[in-house]
Design a protein around this motif. Structure first.
Motif, PDB file in Angstrom:
ATOM      1  N   ALA A 128      -6.179  10.311  -3.410  1.00 32.64           N
ATOM      2  CA  ALA A 128      -5.495  10.348  -4.296  1.00 32.64           C
ATOM      3  C   ALA A 128      -5.522   8.927  -5.162  1.00 32.64           C
ATOM      4  O   ALA A 128      -4.538   8.752  -6.032  1.00 32.64           O
ATOM      5  CB  ALA A 128      -3.982  10.461  -3.840  1.00 32.64           C
ATOM      6  N   GLY A 129      -6.371   7.848  -4.836  1.00 32.87           N
ATOM      7  CA  GLY A 129      -6.558   6.763  -5.702  1.00 32.87           C
ATOM      8  C   GLY A 129      -7.606   6.516  -6.409  1.00 32.87           C
ATOM      9  O   GLY A 129      -8.126   7.345  -6.606  1.00 32.87           O
ATOM     10  N   ALA A 130      -8.028   5.113  -6.319  1.00 35.45           N
ATOM     11  CA  ALA A 130      -9.277   4.770  -7.128  1.00 35.45           C
ATOM     12  C   ALA A 130     -10.452   5.186  -6.367  1.00 35.45           C
ATOM     13  O   ALA A 130     -11.482   5.579  -7.027  1.00 35.45           O
ATOM     14  CB  ALA A 130      -9.287   3.256  -7.183  1.00 35.45           C
ATOM     15  N   SER A 185      -4.549   3.822   4.497  1.00 35.46           N
ATOM     16  CA  SER A 185      -4.877   3.149   3.191  1.00 35.46           C
ATOM     17  C   SER A 185      -6.061   3.301   2.462  1.00 35.46           C
ATOM     18  O   SER A 185      -6.234   3.978   1.300  1.00 35.46           O
ATOM     19  CB  SER A 185      -4.666   1.590   3.246  1.00 35.46           C
ATOM     20  N   TYR A 191      -6.220   7.314   1.564  1.00 37.34           N
ATOM     21  CA  TYR A 191      -5.385   7.585   0.341  1.00 37.34           C
ATOM     22  C   TYR A 191      -5.912   7.114  -0.605  1.00 37.34           C
ATOM     23  O   TYR A 191      -5.906   7.831  -1.782  1.00 37.34           O
ATOM     24  CB  TYR A 191      -3.929   6.796   0.683  1.00 37.34           C
ATOM     25  N   SER A 192      -6.842   6.060  -0.803  1.00 40.64           N
ATOM     26  CA  SER A 192      -7.590   5.750  -1.890  1.00 40.64           C
ATOM     27  C   SER A 192      -8.582   6.895  -2.267  1.00 40.64           C
ATOM     28  O   SER A 192      -8.674   7.015  -3.418  1.00 40.64           O
ATOM     29  CB  SER A 192      -8.310   4.329  -1.635  1.00 40.64           C
ATOM     30  N   GLU A 193      -9.300   7.486  -1.201  1.00 44.94           N
ATOM     31  CA  GLU A 193     -10.203   8.350  -1.455  1.00 44.94           C
ATOM     32  C   GLU A 193      -9.586   9.637  -1.841  1.00 44.94           C
ATOM     33  O   GLU A 193     -10.081  10.538  -2.768  1.00 44.94           O
ATOM     34  CB  GLU A 193     -11.016   8.691  -0.177  1.00 44.94           C
ATOM     35  N   GLY A 245       0.905  -1.126   0.013  1.00 48.31           N
ATOM     36  CA  GLY A 245       0.282  -0.029  -0.219  1.00 48.31           C
ATOM     37  C   GLY A 245       0.762   1.363  -0.083  1.00 48.31           C
ATOM     38  O   GLY A 245       2.090   1.317  -0.298  1.00 48.31           O
ATOM     39  N   PRO A 246       0.158   2.320   0.212  1.00 49.10           N
ATOM     40  CA  PRO A 246       0.875   3.555   0.393  1.00 49.10           C
ATOM     41  C   PRO A 246       1.792   3.806   1.605  1.00 49.10           C
ATOM     42  O   PRO A 246       1.458   4.422   2.585  1.00 49.10           O
ATOM     43  CB  PRO A 246      -0.129   4.616   0.408  1.00 49.10           C
ATOM     44  N   GLN A 284      -8.606  -3.272  -3.818  1.00 46.92           N
ATOM     45  CA  GLN A 284      -7.645  -2.390  -4.736  1.00 46.92           C
ATOM     46  C   GLN A 284      -6.233  -2.849  -4.671  1.00 46.92           C
ATOM     47  O   GLN A 284      -5.276  -2.183  -5.270  1.00 46.92           O
ATOM     48  CB  GLN A 284      -7.720  -1.063  -4.162  1.00 46.92           C
ATOM     49  N   TYR A 285      -5.784  -4.268  -4.289  1.00 42.19           N
ATOM     50  CA  TYR A 285      -4.351  -4.304  -3.980  1.00 42.19           C
ATOM     51  C   TYR A 285      -4.192  -5.854  -4.627  1.00 42.19           C
ATOM     52  O   TYR A 285      -5.139  -6.590  -4.764  1.00 42.19           O
ATOM     53  CB  TYR A 285      -3.818  -4.431  -2.611  1.00 42.19           C
TER      54      TYR A 285
END
Length: 521
Positions: free
Chosen positions: A377-379, A370, A373-375, A278-279, A401-402
């Protein structure tokens, strides 16, 4: 001198708890809407009128526990002065963490920060912003770290002290001996306290089973498109009930200890995997920033009431959580006391509050961080899924998502299942103890019976759509137990004033000669 009971079962506590719990479950099965409406109305009144008391008392419990740890009382051992702990430190921590918050963290580790991120009160930050993400993590820590573990620590410490140091039965009512005497403990007041503890344990555990079954159902649906229904959730409860009863009758040293150690291994592997793929940098930054946010706002958050805040949001989260943890306190506190013999008060408080809180912070930083971060800068898409499908799906939406999503989702289902078993396992043992005069090894049939009754309560109310009513009932039982907890603190203070371990009395004489050095010691 306390008489040895003739029967292994306390018939007053046992039948009192059975009749009340069976009546409530039957009422939920026959009139689910009426029971849910009445329970919700009562809950609303409790929160509206006495919400401040939950806020104030929970802050007091944390301060009181820390005071005991770092005062001269911290040296007192929960047992004889030369007694050593029954379980290793690693197993001790694994067991109390697994029982105290296992399923809850799996269920809310992703869902709570994401929900706060989307629905945070406007006066705190704009929804879906980076500031909202920071505050969301701070509140997740606030609801799951120091305060709830302090609630558990107070109950566990008092029971362990009176049971292992004073030789009284491992019952919550025993702790009131300095206040109401042995006659009072054996009388209606003492029996009522123990019945209340059994009921809170039953409904708290049953609700946990419902949450666990829902999340396992969501995971199975994600992996194999099994669908989500009450029938599948019921089948899950039945299968898990068989496993946790088998574990419970094997005893704490075998069943709960083995499952808790297994939990920790699987949980660590899953967290390390997410941190690695993950990030990673964002997760570390989230952990550091969130700890800072939490510590900086700890005092203001601890005393925030509806007077100058969004009362609806506060009632739905903070006050609801404080009442929820108090409803679990008889169960988790009694269990923690059971596994803490031989430890000092200082070691107990630090071990019960600080260490699990640290693990909780790392957990939320990886899981919640995690997802945020997805919300940001990610999916994305997790917040929408939680809003549309409910919080049970949040963890699996993140894992999707991983890489190796199927494998990690299966591991998550396994982890929820083991947390399910170990938590229900410990709950059955505790209810057995409370109904068996505090016997640390209650009869196997009694433990199995409470396991079946707990699963029956969860199953009936799940089928009737009354899981929310069951959760509400657990919190209603927590309201009077708040007064019991205050009484526990007063009783413990009275007993500690006359208790000094070997070495402290000697140091007290030295203090007369050199008070500065004694204070430093």
């Amino acid at each position: 001198m306390r008489k040895t009971p003739k029967s292994p079962v306390d018939k007053v506590v046992f039948w009192g708890a059975v009749v009340i719990s069976a009546s409530l479950v039957a009422g939920g099965a026959l009139w689910p809407k009426a029971l849910s409406t009445a329970a919700q109305a009562l809950l609303d009144k409790i929160i509206d009128w006495f919400g401040w008391s939950f806020v104030l008392s929970t802050a007091f419990f944390l301060g009181f526990a820390l005071f005991l740890a770092f005062s001269r009382f911290g040296r007192i051992r929960l047992g004889k002065d030369d007694e050593q702990p029954e379980f290793s430190t690693s197993s001790w921590i694994a067991m109390m963490f697994s029982v105290g918050m296992g399923i809850g963290l799996m269920f809310w580790g992703v869902a709570e920060p994401i929900t706060h991120f989307s629905t945070i009160p406007p006066e705190l930050a704009p929804a879906h912003s980076r500031e909202a993400a920071k505050i969301a993590m701070g509140y997740a820590y606030f609801h799951w770290a120091f305060h709830p573990w302090a609630i558990y620590a107070i109950v566990g410490l008092v029971i362990a002290y009176f049971s292992f140091r004073k030789g009284l039965p491992n019952l919550i009512s025993s702790a009131f001996t300095p206040l109401i005497g042995e006659a009072g403990v054996r009388g209606p007041l003492g029996k009522s306290i123990d019945i209340l503890a059994v009921l809170a344990t039953l409904f708290g555990t049953a609700t946990s089973l419902g949450l666990g079954a829902q999340q396992i159902n969501s995971g199975l649906n994600y992996l194999w498109n099994t669908g989500e229904s009450n029938n599948i959730a019921l089948a899950i409860i039945v299968v898990m009930t068989v496993f946790f009863i088998l574990s419970a009758i094997s005893g704490v040293g075998k069943g709960v200890q083995f499952l808790s150690n297994l939990n920790m291994v699987v949980a660590v592997v899953l967290l390390l995997f997410l941190a690695a793929v993950g990030p990673s940098v964002f997760i570390v930054n989230t952990l550091v920033a969130s700890i800072g946010e939490y510590l900086q706002e700890l005092v203001p958050m601890s005393f925030r009431t509806a007077a100058f805040s969004d009362g609806k949001w506060l009632a739905g989260w903070t006050i609801f959580y404080w009442a929820w943890w108090i409803s679990w306190a008889p169960f988790v506190g009694t269990f923690i006391a059971r596994i803490s013999r031989g430890r000092t008060i200082r070691e107990f408080v630090i071990g019960v509050i600080v260490i699990p809180s640290g693990v909780t912070m790392v957990w939320f930083a990886i899981m919640g961080g995690s997802a945020l971060y997805s919300e940001l800068a990610g999916a994305g898409g997790i917040a929408t899924a939680v809003k549309d499908q409910g919080p049970a799906v949040a963890l699996f939406m993140l894992l999707a998502q991983y890489p190796a999503a199927a494998l990690t989702s299966f591991a998550a289902i396994l982890l929820v299942g083991v947390f399910f078993i170990s938590g229900a396992d410990a709950g059955s043992i505790v209810m057995g103890m409370l109904c068996a005069h505090g016997n640390l090894k209650p009869p196997s049939w009694l433990v199995a019976l409470w396991g079946v009754l707990t699963s029956a309560a969860a199953s009936v109310l799940l089928v009737m759509g009354g899981l929310n009513a069951l959760q509400t009932a657990a919190i209603i039982f927590a309201a009077p137990f708040l007064l019991v907890m205050v009484g526990l603190c007063v009783s413990l203070c009275k007993a500690l004033m006359n208790d000094q371990p070997i070495g402290v009395a000697h140091n007290s004489l030295a203090a007369l000669r050199n008070p500065v050095r004694a204070a430093a010691d």
